[in-house]
Structure formats: C-alpha cells, structure tokens
Design an enzyme around this catalytic site. Structure first.
Site, short mmCIF file in Angstrom:
data_model
loop_
_atom_site.label_atom_id
_atom_site.label_comp_id
_atom_site.label_asym_id
_atom_site.label_seq_id
_atom_site.Cartn_x
_atom_site.Cartn_y
_atom_site.Cartn_z
CG ASP A 193 -3.05 0.85 -2.57
OD1 ASP A 193 -1.83 1.13 -2.51
OD2 ASP A 193 -3.81 0.93 -1.58
CG HIS A 194 -2.42 4.79 -3.31
ND1 HIS A 194 -1.54 5.38 -2.42
CD2 HIS A 194 -3.31 4.12 -2.56
CE1 HIS A 194 -1.91 5.08 -1.19
NE2 HIS A 194 -2.97 4.30 -1.24
CB SER B 28 -6.31 2.52 0.21
OG SER B 28 -5.02 3.00 0.55
CG ASP C 89 -2.24 0.64 0.96
OD1 ASP C 89 -2.25 1.87 0.75
OD2 ASP C 89 -3.26 -0.07 0.94
NE ARG D 127 -11.00 5.69 1.79
CZ ARG D 127 -9.69 5.54 1.68
NH1 ARG D 127 -9.05 6.08 0.66
NH2 ARG D 127 -9.01 4.89 2.59
CB ALA D 128 -17.56 3.54 2.93
#
Length: 510
Positions: free
Chosen positions: A440-441, A64, A14, A259-260
C-alpha cells in the site's frame, strides 16, 4: 462461477516499498529467498502508491488508509487530506456549517472552543495547517477561550520533531491574539486503535480534567521535559500546559484528525452515553465535531461527510456471484475491510472475514513476526479447500515494525513475510490458483533518516512492488498505480471492469 474456485489471492505487504539504496533498507538486508525467486521467475514491476497517483497532494507519502481505498476502488480516490486543504484554500472551510454551528453555540454561551488532533506535518492522520485554520475560524467567529490539545507525532515524522509544530501554534495564537496550547500528549495514548483503554483514559482525563503527572509553563518546555525523561514525541506522557483548561458543558470540541481509524476510540469516550470500557470521572455535554466521519455508529456530526464509492471491487465481485475472504490481524483489519470496501462497514454478500488478534506487546519490535504465521495458516487452509474465488490479505509487519525504527526487528519482520509468501505460493501451485503481491506504501525499505541520522519511523514515497504469481504468460506494463490493481484482478478473473473503475490492468499479454 466455477464449482471449485481456484482462488486469486491479493497479498498486501503493508509498508513494503522498493528502494535501490542499501542504507537502512531492511528488505535488502534480509534473507528473502522466496521473493528473490519470484522476482527472477515471475512477471513483476513497480507501481506508485503516493502523491497525486493516490489522490494525495503532490509529493505526499502514501499511507495504509489511502492505499487500501485505491486498491479496492479501482480508481484514484480523492483523499480527505486533499478535500480539507482545498476547502481551506477556497475559504469554504471557514463557512463549514457543522463546525460553525458548534463554535457559534459555544461562543453565544460564553463557552470555550477546544481544538484537538495530531499536531504535525506528517499528513497521514492530520496536518498542522488544518489546526491553524481551525484556530483562525474560532477567532473569526468570536471565540474568546480557545484551547489546543496537541497530540504529538514522531511516527509519521522524525521521533523528535514536535518542537517546530508547537512553535507554529504558539506563533499562530500570538498572531491571532487569542488561544493557547493547553495540553500535550503522545499519539501512543490519544490515538490508540487496539482497545488499549489504559492509554486512551490518560489522554481523555488530561483533556477533560487537566489530570496529568507533568506540568509545564509552555508547550516547548513540556516537550523538553519529556525528552529529558527519554520520551520521544509519540510517547510523551500527559502534560498540562499552564493553568487547567477543563472541558465544560456547552464547550465545543473539534477533533481535527481526518483519518478515522485512530480517532474513533477517543471520540467514543467523549460522545457515547453508554460507554463502558473505562469509568469516566466526567462526561461533559459538549458540541462535538469529527472532521470526517470516523464511523457511522458514532453519535456525532462530521464536518466533511463521507462520499460513497460505487462498484468497488468487493461490491462488484458480490454482484457477480463471486465469493471473497478478507483477512488480517487487528492492526490492519479495518484496512482490508472498511477501507478496501470504500468506507463500508458491512460485508458484501458472499464476503467472509477473519480477524486474527495482534500480539499484546507494547511495541511490535518485541515480536516482529506479529500474527503473520497465524494469518498464513488460515489462508493456506482456505486455498487448500478452495472455499473462495478471491482472498484479500494484509500483512502488517513491514509497516508496524517499520514504525519502530529498529533495523534488526524490521529484518526479522520481512524475513517472516518471505516465509509466509512462500507458503501461500506453494498452496496455490497445488490447486492452480494465482496471486498478486503488492504493497500500500513504503516504510520498511528506509529505516534510517539520511538527513538527521535518526531512526526513520515514517512512511516513504517510494514505489511498491507488483508481482504476478501464476502460470500465465504475462508481462507488467510500466506506469501502474494502486488504482490499477482491482482492474488487474478482474482481468485475471475474466470479468469486464465496471465503468466506475478508471484504472487499467497492469498485466498484458506477452
């Protein structure tokens, strides 16, 4: 299915991007003999994890949630950020039935509209333009009392950058002739995701009852006082702005984060009647709206309902009788389960999950290895016993320590990752397994901001590495994106990809 699966392991590092620049680059500054060897001896290249390539606006850095959605779906997933922005541009947002119903109920009863959310242009959890649009909607629908509860960023934005965002909202309210900023608080308190209820309670009590140790006449004055206390945006303590603007029965409360994961806890405090994680002084009966669905179990409506993704990697593996393990520490557990599964909470048949608790430290620069060694212990054990066909693991260190902005800690974090990757590669070699390593980034490859000279705590738009670890003679094609990773895994497993997956294998025969 073979009797003894030789696992295919997807290792998601990550926040581990690629940059040729040495300035503030923790990866290039670190000693990483394992990754160096893999880059020299294994097929590898770079893939894109940002912007239009992951369903975000052009030039927008990845994150993410978005990254894991694309990795698991095998197709570019149109993101909530883009959906909401498009709805505002098209005018549909201002007619959104869920938001309008909540606002209209409050207006008809002479009650207030409370807008809360992360106020920044970071675009990871929210965007300030969306909060501006929400204020406009409230005014258009006749609201007289409009209060903004601003959560300050400094994590997906420079550490002291909130002033311009607060000034934007002041200018918006002045233009509209109604509304004001009622409270400010750092996201550290309002947007926890690790059950640190002492933090969440300070944000809740600030919003609901205007309970705060600090008061200011204006939002900017409150921010400057926080800076004088040596609090960067993320850590600004609960501050009441002007007269108290308590949340009362019948008010509308609209949470504008799309975003949750960092919106769930505060939402639960507002809407769950049987909430027990701390004692609420009051629970006003409000018309509460989540911008998107933060969790199916939360008893509140969402303005933008979740779209369903069919035949994501986890589902397709399950339907074909394959077993899988998802493993991460607390900070990234939701990403390797919920987000990687396309927004599904429950495991698929044949899917097992292991959650390793994240260390209980204030910030992860204090323990840069986090729980990576313990995660690796479990993976090595699973590989040696050949329990699963596929293992998906997230290592949080590059991102979580990268967010601290502290270079020395970031170097230690990625050096720990190198050891962990080495242990997995060694275990796989013994059983004939394979791995794909990606991210992921970006984040940890840029720890200083060239333009401001401050620590760089945000994600980046840099490409991310893609490495095949195994014995096959393969090469990496150019132009890959995160959505190509799941089809690549199916290719290695000898499986046809489902038609819903529009990505293509990154690995081709030599």
């Amino acid at each position: 299915m073979t009797a003894t699966p030789k696992p295919l392991v997807l290792i998601i590092l990550d926040g581990f991007g690629h940059s040729e620049s040495h300035k503030g680059n923790a990866i290039l500054a670190a000693k990483m003999p394992v990754m160096d060897r893999l880059y020299q001896t294994m097929p590898n290249g770079l893939i894109s994890g940002s912007g239009m390539d992951v369903g975000l606006p052009d030039g927008q850095m990845g994150n993410s949630e978005v990254g894991h959605m694309n990795l698991g779906a095998g197709r570019v997933v149109y993101q909530d950020f883009t959906r909401v922005t498009k709805a505002i541009r098209d005018g549909e947002f201002f007619e959104n039935p869920t938001i309008c119903a909540a606002v209209d109920k409050a207006v008809s009863a002479g009650k207030a509209v409370h807008i809360m959310g992360l106020l920044s242009d970071g675009g990871v959890h929210s965007h300030q333009d969306h909060l501006v649009a929400m204020a406009e909607l409230a005014v258009k629908r006749g609201a007289e009392k409009i209060y903004l509860h601003a959560f300050l960023d400094g994590r997906d934005t420079p550490p002291r950058s909130a002033k311009k965002s607060l000034e934007l909202m002041d200018a918006t309210f002045a233009r509209l002739g109604k509304g004001r900023t009622a409270t400010i608080v750092g996201r550290y308190f309002a947007m926890d995701r690790d059950n640190r209820w002492d933090r969440v309670s300070s944000a809740y009590n600030l919003i609901v009852d205007s309970t705060a140790d600090f008061h200011a006449d204006s939002a900017v004055a409150g921010l400057e006082a926080a800076y004088a206390r040596d609090e960067n945006d993320e850590f600004v303590k609960a501050t009441r702005i002007g007269e108290a603007a308590r949340v009362e029965d019948g008010d509308a409360v609209v949470f504008m984060n799309f975003r949750a994961d960092r919106a769930r806890e505060l939402t639960r405090v507002f809407v769950e009647d049987d909430f027990k994680d701390f004692e609420r002084a009051r629970q006003p009966k409000v018309n509460y709206v989540m911008l998107t669905q933060y969790a199916a179990s939360i008893p509140a409506p969402s303005a933008f309902a979740a779209g369903s993704l069919k035949n994501v990697l986890g589902e397709y593996l399950a339907d074909n009788g394959k077993t899988q393990l998802r493993i991460a520490e607390t900070e990234k557990y939701a990403h390797v389960t919920f987000f990687f599964s396309g927004g599904r909470e429950e495991p698929f048949p044949g899917e097992e999950r292991i959650l390793i608790p994240s260390p209980k430290v204030a910030t992860y620069d204090l323990q840069p290895e986090m729980s990576a060694p313990e995660v690796t212990d479990k993976i090595v054990d699973a590989i040696e016993h050949q329990r699963y066909d596929v293992i998906v693991v997230n290592y949080a260190n590059g991102d979580m320590v990268g967010h601290s902005g502290i270079m020395e800690a970031a170097i230690k974090a990625v050096e720990c990752l190198d050891v962990c990757v080495g242990r997995i590669a060694e275990a796989l070699e013994k059983v004939g397994g394979e791995a794909l390593i990606t991210a992921d980034h970006g984040n940890v490859e840029q720890m200083t901001d060239d333009s401001t000279g401050q620590a760089h705590t945000a994600h980046t738009s840099e490409p991310v590495p893609f490495v095949y670890v195994g014995k096959r003679q393969l090469k990496v094609r150019q132009g890959g994106v995160l959505a190509d990773v799941a089809p690549t895994m199916l290719h290695l497993l000898g499986m046809e990809k489902p038609q819903e997956m529009t990505g293509h294998s990154i690995l081709v025969a030599e």
